[in-house]
Design an enzyme around this catalytic site. Structure first.
Site, PDB file in Angstrom:
ATOM      1  CB  SER A 177       0.046   4.001  -4.807  1.00 47.76           C
ATOM      2  OG  SER A 177       0.317   2.927  -4.373  1.00 47.76           O
ATOM      3  CG  ASP A 228       2.973   3.175  -2.511  1.00 45.68           C
ATOM      4  OD1 ASP A 228       2.836   4.436  -2.829  1.00 45.68           O
ATOM      5  OD2 ASP A 228       2.217   2.400  -2.363  1.00 45.68           O
TER       6      ASP A 228
END
Length: 405
Positions: A68, A217
């Site tokens: 991320s 993500d």
């Protein structure tokens, strides 16, 4: 790991030169990436004290892994500029976040923004991601994974196959269709469900074969990518021919030969939910509760903490705890715990938290409570990072000075 004056990356080390595998890992956490950015700026300054002003993080680590926002930091630290040196110095990272986060997470009037954001999250992602996408494409250009200046490991999650997709420079020899643009990888690993849209792209190899990616993500799979990075090294050692393997003769099970720095983005373990309350929640409350998203908080915290617990036990069992430095702050409160509060006040506070964390005592997670507790006799994180910097510098010099066969 490469010479500061050399364009060659970590994979250029010859087998006989590698006695310690050096790993840097950076957690996910949105705008809280300012915290590890601040810590990395200190580490790079320590390396520059030892080896000169041109020293960069990518010169010293065999593997840099990030999920991320940690994936964004990884790309920024390892992508080459026109001189084949790292695109960003570590002391530029926090400035980058402070400059661009307000456009990545646009918020106007606080009350209206909160209401509008909640309504958007019901029918679609809170942010359209357009600014982030254009920014990453501008900064990273057409640089692909194979051009990273050291080995890079960035987890994502493929929603079409319902399984993790790990972008690893180690795998490109066997999986050339994973040689994606660093911009696409960075967009994908930061596509947090409910916050940003999922990301689709395709790759094509030299034979014209294509592969589709439908990604969100990486925190869904591994918000703390440390174990993922170490597993990639182990798999590489197993699969690669001995004469070609950079890490031979390190055996896959010899984790005592890993030197690992793992940096978190902070967490809030004091914000707990009660079963009596959660038992009454519907879909909406699981996704949005006050200023947080409980289901997302839970899976990202769980994946990160499980890795930390596992590695803590592993390095302890092998009696090499000093090879593993985990820097994490689990007492964030208020806006500091948000992944998208980019007010000047909050971002300035995140810088202060990063600086404060440097002066906190080294801590390890308590296996019973899940909280971090100080480790007696280890000094502060600042002290340990200075020691690690010396070890990293020594290892790099040893590799440079040892003649090749």
């Amino acid at each position: 790991m490469a010479s500061a004056s050399s364009p060659e990356g970590a994979s250029s080390s010859s087998p006989e030169k590698v006695k310690m595998v050096t790993v840097l890992s950076i957690d996910g956490g949105g705008v809280r990436g300012i915290i590890p950015a601040t810590i990395l700026a200190f580490l790079e300054k320590e390396l520059q004290k030892l080896d000169g002003p041109d020293a960069r993080i990518a010169d010293y680590f065999d593997v840099v892994a990030g999920t991320s926002t940690g994936g964004l930091l990884t790309a920024m630290l390892t992508a080459p500029n026109e001189n084949n040196r790292p695109l960003f110095a570590a002391d530029e990272l926090a400035k980058f976040y402070i400059e661009h986060s307000p456009s990545i997470f646009p918020q106007k009037n606080w009350v209206l923004s909160k209401i509008a954001g909640t309504l958007r999250m019901v029918s679609g992602p809170k942010y359209d991601g357009k600014y982030l996408h254009s920014l990453l494409r501008e900064k990273l250009g057409d640089t692909r994974l194979d051009k990273a200046l050291t080995n890079v490991v960035i987890p994502t999650f493929d929603i079409a196959n319902l399984q993790p997709t790990i972008f690893s420079k180690f795998e490109l020899k066997y999986k050339p269709l994973k040689n994606a643009l660093l911009s696409d990888i960075s967009i994908s690993t930061s596509a947090a469900p409910t916050f940003f849209p999922a990301h689709y792209f395709e790759t094509k190899d030299d034979n014209g074969q294509t592969r589709e990616f439908n990604l969100v993500d990486g925190g869904v799979a591994a918000n703390n990518p440390t174990l993922c990075a170490m597993s990639q090294v182990s798999k590489y050692i197993i699969l690669e021919d001995k004469e070609d393997c950079d890490f031979f003769p390190v055996k896959p099970t010899e984790y005592g030969k890993f030197m690992v720095i793992s940096i978190g983005c902070g967490s809030n373990h004091d914000q707990k939910y009660k079963a009596k309350d959660a038992a009454k929640w519907g879909i909406f409350n699981w996704l949005i509760k006050g200023s947080s998203a409980p289901i997302i908080d839970m899976f990202t915290s769980a994946s990160a903490d499980m890795v930390d617990i596992h590695l803590g036990v592993l390095f302890s069992a092998l009696q090499c705890e000093k090879n593993y430095l985990r820097i994490q702050y689990d007492q964030l409160t208020g806006s500091a715990g948000s992944i998208d509060d980019c007010s000047k006040e909050n971002m300035d506070n995140l810088v202060k938290i990063g600086e404060m964390l440097l002066d906190k005592n080294v801590s390890r997670v308590d296996l019973e409570t899940g909280h971090y507790v100080d480790v007696a006799g280890e000094g502060t994180n600042r002290d340990q990072l200075a020691k690690f910097a010396k070890q990293l510098s020594d290892e790099r010099r040893r590799r440079q000075n040892e003649p090749s066969n």
